[in-house]
Design an enzyme around this catalytic site. Structure first.
Site, mmCIF file in Angstrom:
data_model
loop_
_atom_site.group_PDB
_atom_site.id
_atom_site.type_symbol
_atom_site.label_atom_id
_atom_site.label_comp_id
_atom_site.label_asym_id
_atom_site.label_seq_id
_atom_site.Cartn_x
_atom_site.Cartn_y
_atom_site.Cartn_z
ATOM 1 N N GLY A 1 0.733 -1.653 0.300
ATOM 2 C CA GLY A 1 -0.363 0.602 -0.128
ATOM 3 C C GLY A 1 0.499 1.329 -0.090
ATOM 4 C CB SER A 2 4.353 2.966 -1.303
ATOM 5 O OG SER A 2 4.497 1.421 -2.262
ATOM 6 C CG ASN A 3 2.061 3.842 -5.730
ATOM 7 O OD1 ASN A 3 2.422 4.727 -6.259
ATOM 8 N ND2 ASN A 3 2.383 2.335 -6.440
ATOM 9 N NE ARG B 1 -8.045 -11.630 -7.639
ATOM 10 C CZ ARG B 1 -7.926 -12.886 -8.043
ATOM 11 N NH1 ARG B 1 -7.655 -13.362 -9.331
ATOM 12 N NH2 ARG B 1 -7.605 -13.629 -7.032
ATOM 13 C CG LEU B 2 -5.680 -8.921 -16.100
ATOM 14 C CD1 LEU B 2 -5.780 -9.940 -17.412
ATOM 15 C CD2 LEU B 2 -4.980 -8.023 -16.904
ATOM 16 C CG HIS C 1 3.451 -1.016 -15.649
ATOM 17 N ND1 HIS C 1 3.641 -2.528 -14.423
ATOM 18 C CD2 HIS C 1 4.338 -1.351 -16.416
ATOM 19 C CE1 HIS C 1 4.127 -3.530 -15.232
ATOM 20 N NE2 HIS C 1 4.975 -3.012 -15.772
#
Length: 189
Positions: free
Chosen positions: A12-14, A91-92, A109
């Site tokens: 959870g850094s972002n 997950r997609l 990304h």
């Protein structure tokens, strides 16, 4: 005020960076929902500590992706979500959610897409011995890291020695770029 949902599967850094940007009023929005497929991930603990509504699921408990995505969709609708932000969600996203949120789902990304899609983009960049990699924020579509690019920022890695050094620099870029893009997208809605 806009409502955002954050999907995450890891540390959870972002998510932290986005939360701080919302909390400090840099982003004029509410994190109305946190979604995870990993009930023991650190990001979920953070969401609970921040008093954010959470939805947790295990895909193996559902007949299909469509079934768990229908439940997620109900949660998204109940919270009047305007933007879905993927922050390490592994997950997609399927058509059940994609079709209800066209151009309203974004992902970050750790590479300059279209290079090094999928898992371990940093490792892929290192193995390829490229001099520059970076970070990409893109819209989510049905493919793996194939959606329209919103923003990119490069990182020269030819003088960084280790994976840890590269990942640290990538995270610094991510934690600035993602809140900036989210802020802009919400202002443009």
């Amino acid at each position: 005020m806009r409502n955002i949902a954050i999907f995450a599967s890891g540390t959870g850094s972002n998510f932290d960076a986005i939360y701080q940007a919302v909390n400090n009023k840099y982003i004029n929005a509410k994190i109305a929902l946190f979604v995870t497929d990993r009930p023991k991930c650190k990001a979920l603990e953070k969401a609970k500590n921040y008093n954010i509504n959470t939805f947790t699921f295990k895909s193996k408990n559902y007949e299909s992706k469509k079934h768990y995505e229908q439940e997620i969709l109900q949660e998204l609708k109940s919270q009047n979500i305007d933007l879905i932000v993927l922050a390490g969600y592994m997950r997609l996203i399927g058509p059940t959610i994609l079709n209800n949120y066209p151009k309203k789902i974004i992902n970050i990304h750790p590479s300059l897409l279209p290079s090094f899609k999928g898992k371990d983009a940093v490792g892929q960049a290192m193995d390829s011995k490229v001099e520059v990699t970076g970070v990409t924020v893109h819209y989510v579509d049905q493919g793996m890291d194939t959606g329209e690019i919103i923003a990119q920022e490069p990182l020269k890695i030819n003088n960084l020695q280790t994976r840890e050094q590269i990942e640290t620099e990538i995270h610094k870029i991510e934690h600035k770029l993602y809140p900036k893009v989210i802020k802009q997208l919400l202002e443009d809605m």
